[in-house]
Design an enzyme around this catalytic site. Structure first.
Site, mmCIF file in Angstrom:
data_model
loop_
_atom_site.group_PDB
_atom_site.id
_atom_site.type_symbol
_atom_site.label_atom_id
_atom_site.label_comp_id
_atom_site.label_asym_id
_atom_site.label_seq_id
_atom_site.Cartn_x
_atom_site.Cartn_y
_atom_site.Cartn_z
ATOM 1 N N LYS A 104 -24.971 23.055 -73.067
ATOM 2 C CA LYS A 104 -25.959 23.909 -73.745
ATOM 3 C C LYS A 104 -27.372 23.683 -73.201
ATOM 4 O O LYS A 104 -28.094 24.627 -72.874
ATOM 5 C CB LYS A 104 -25.930 23.595 -75.246
ATOM 6 C CG LYS A 104 -26.719 24.537 -76.108
ATOM 7 C CD LYS A 104 -26.782 24.037 -77.559
ATOM 8 C CE LYS A 104 -25.416 23.833 -78.179
ATOM 9 N NZ LYS A 104 -25.503 23.433 -79.615
ATOM 10 N N LYS A 157 -24.737 13.324 -79.032
ATOM 11 C CA LYS A 157 -24.329 13.699 -80.385
ATOM 12 C C LYS A 157 -24.050 12.440 -81.176
ATOM 13 O O LYS A 157 -23.648 11.416 -80.599
ATOM 14 C CB LYS A 157 -23.052 14.561 -80.358
ATOM 15 C CG LYS A 157 -22.871 15.401 -81.605
ATOM 16 C CD LYS A 157 -23.886 16.545 -81.615
ATOM 17 C CE LYS A 157 -23.570 17.651 -82.536
ATOM 18 N NZ LYS A 157 -24.239 18.889 -82.095
ATOM 19 N N THR A 206 -32.290 27.982 -84.882
ATOM 20 C CA THR A 206 -30.919 28.250 -84.439
ATOM 21 C C THR A 206 -30.524 29.682 -84.803
ATOM 22 O O THR A 206 -29.996 30.436 -83.979
ATOM 23 C CB THR A 206 -29.931 27.226 -85.043
ATOM 24 O OG1 THR A 206 -30.434 25.916 -84.774
ATOM 25 C CG2 THR A 206 -28.543 27.365 -84.451
ATOM 26 N N ASN A 233 -27.786 25.956 -92.756
ATOM 27 C CA ASN A 233 -29.099 26.285 -92.188
ATOM 28 C C ASN A 233 -29.045 27.363 -91.112
ATOM 29 O O ASN A 233 -29.765 28.359 -91.183
ATOM 30 C CB ASN A 233 -29.743 25.007 -91.652
ATOM 31 C CG ASN A 233 -31.109 25.289 -91.053
ATOM 32 O OD1 ASN A 233 -31.977 25.816 -91.728
ATOM 33 N ND2 ASN A 233 -31.267 25.005 -89.777
ATOM 34 N N SER A 291 -36.312 22.075 -80.578
ATOM 35 C CA SER A 291 -36.394 20.610 -80.554
ATOM 36 C C SER A 291 -37.138 20.159 -79.289
ATOM 37 O O SER A 291 -37.946 19.222 -79.331
ATOM 38 C CB SER A 291 -34.995 19.996 -80.536
ATOM 39 O OG SER A 291 -34.477 19.859 -81.831
HETATM 40 N N1 GLU Z 1 -27.474 20.078 -83.715
HETATM 41 C C1 GLU Z 1 -28.038 21.182 -82.987
HETATM 42 C C2 GLU Z 1 -27.057 21.663 -81.931
HETATM 43 O O1 GLU Z 1 -25.870 21.485 -82.026
HETATM 44 C C3 GLU Z 1 -29.436 20.886 -82.467
HETATM 45 C C4 GLU Z 1 -29.566 19.728 -81.555
HETATM 46 C C5 GLU Z 1 -30.993 19.329 -81.228
HETATM 47 O O2 GLU Z 1 -31.921 19.957 -81.725
HETATM 48 O O3 GLU Z 1 -31.154 18.368 -80.479
HETATM 49 O O4 GLU Z 1 -27.446 22.328 -80.999
#
Ligand code: GLU
Length: 433
Positions: A98, A110, A194, A225, A363
């Site tokens: 991503k 993660k 998001t 969210n 982020s």
């Molecule tokens: N948890 C979110 C994702 O799966 C955001 C991750 C982030 O902001 O670092 O993309």
């Protein structure tokens, strides 16, 4: 099969199959495959929590850094009873792809704790959050690995973790975590990012396919969210949200639903109780028909937006999907087999590694703001998000359309090309031609 698909080892096997296929197509150095077949680091920790009744509980937790060739690891932390090492590993791989698809200077990370956070009191949740941060503190930092919110974690939790990190380091290091409260250096626009990003990807697709929002119906699975903000913004934009579900149930209204009053009803109890989590369900909403959650997935709509969990569309239910397009707001909601079945039927899927990247993009902006000490207006954050999402989504869609391949394949080709360039720039195989 039905039971198997809940096993997260399948997730990683499926991710590996896709990775290998895309690397074969890229025809890059074997070094790249070697580097990408397993995570760089997978740390398992025990998170000690003193419960309100005085007892001690230890919850298993993990932090995984998949590949860090493009930069420090980046990715959220989830609290969920079914989280395990394989799941966190797979999610960190998806984060690596991503970040690369969006052109961010990050690798994939993660984290997760195997816990039912909704069974904890607010104080227990705070102790769990601080305990987890203490357990992983040695491997994170602004240039190593930057955690953020994910499933069942939010700005409040990031605030506790940021405070804990500062206490450990005896310094102020806001750039070590993102998705923080605004008062602690969080970015304006991060909470809705998001959902906003997913809408931008859908908008671009609609524009390229000459489809107007007012003529487009959407069913939204999930009301956390990401899915809530997506539904809210899509409704504002003129799309018709005809169904919404959450973990407790689903509602359907062919005329269209306004997500905001539903959200208000859902959170009313939460505010009264001062709890971090919502107790109510979308089902409390009056005026819409209650349906089974599984029925929502089979509605005859233009877009099925999947914003809940992984593995929601699988071999056993893919045949019943009637939507014209799938939009992946959650990570991994469509299994590999289901993805192939949809491709055979020419049902396009806008993949997670593109469609839900708005969160990590903002982020990244939060991290830049923390490091520079200069904070941006919300409009400026949103505008930069829109530019980046649209630019990279365009690249993915053009590649998919010219090569006549699914969007997921095109996104992986783009992301893995970028990762592979960084791996090779760090040193190449000496005996290769
Ligand atoms: N948890 C979110 C994702 O799966 C955001 C991750 C982030 O902001 O670092 O993309």
């Amino acid at each position: 099969m039905t039971q198997d698909r809940h096993h997260s080892s399948h997730l990683f096997d499926d991710a590996r199959i896709l990775l290998n296929e895309v690397l074969d197509e890229l025809d890059t150095s074997e070094d790249v495959r070697q580097r990408l077949l397993q995570p760089n680091l997978s740390l398992q920790v025990g998170v000690h929590v003193r419960m309100d009744d005085g007892s001690l509980k230890v919850f298993p937790g993990w932090r995984t850094q998949y590949d860090t060739s493009l930069g420090p690891a980046k990715g959220g932390i989830r609290f969920h009873p079914s989280v395990d090492q394989q799941e966190v590993g797979t999610l960190s791989f998806w984060m690596a792809v991503k970040c690369a698809v969006l052109g961010l200077p990050y690798g994939g990370g993660k984290g997760g704790v195997q816990v039912d956070p909704k069974a904890l009191s607010s104080l227990e949740l705070e102790r769990l959050s601080r305990g987890y941060l203490r357990a992983i503190a040695d491997v994170i930092g602004p240039d190593r690995d930057i955690p953020a919110p994910d499933m069942n974690t939010n700005a409040t939790i990031m605030g506790w973790m940021s405070d804990e990190y500062d206490a450990i380091q005896r310094d102020q290091i806001p750039a070590a975590l993102t998705g923080k409260p605004i008062a602690l250096g969080g970015s304006l626009g991060r909470v809705a990012a998001t959902g906003r990003g997913a809408l931008q990807v859908l908008d671009l697709w609609a524009e390229r396919n000459e489809r107007k929002p007012e003529d487009t119906t959407i069913a939204v699975q999930g009301f956390g969210n990401a899915a809530y903000h997506f539904a809210r913004l899509a409704h504002q934009r003129g799309y018709r949200i005809v169904a919404i579900s959450d973990s407790k149930g689903a509602i359907h209204h062919p005329e269209g639903l306004d997500p905001d009053p539903i959200k208000e009803e859902k959170t009313r109890n939460q505010r009264l109780k001062g709890m971090v989590y919502c107790e109510n369900s979308v089902c409390e909403h009056k005026g819409a028909k209650t349906i089974e959650q599984e029925e929502l997935l089979a509605l005859d709509v233009d877009v099925l937006a999947l914003g809940a969990l992984e593995n929601q569309i699988h071999v056993d239910n893919v045949e019943s999907v009637r939507a014209g397009l799938l939009l992946e707001i959650a990570n991994g909601p469509v299994t590999r087999e289901a993805d192939e079945a949809l491709a055979k039927r020419n049902v396009p899927v806008l993949p997670d590694v593109l469609a839900n990247a708005g969160g990590v993009v903002v982020s990244y902006y939060e991290w830049i703001q923390n490091r520079s000490g200069e904070y941006w207006e919300e409009d400026s954050v949103n505008q930069r998000l829109a530019e980046r999402m649209t630019r990279e989504a365009q690249r993915v869609m053009e590649r998919a359309e010219t090569r006549n391949i699914p969007y997921r394949r095109a996104a992986y080709l783009l992301g893995l090309e970028r990762i592979s360039e960084a791996i090779l720039a760090r040193g190449q195989c000496h005996r290769c031609e």
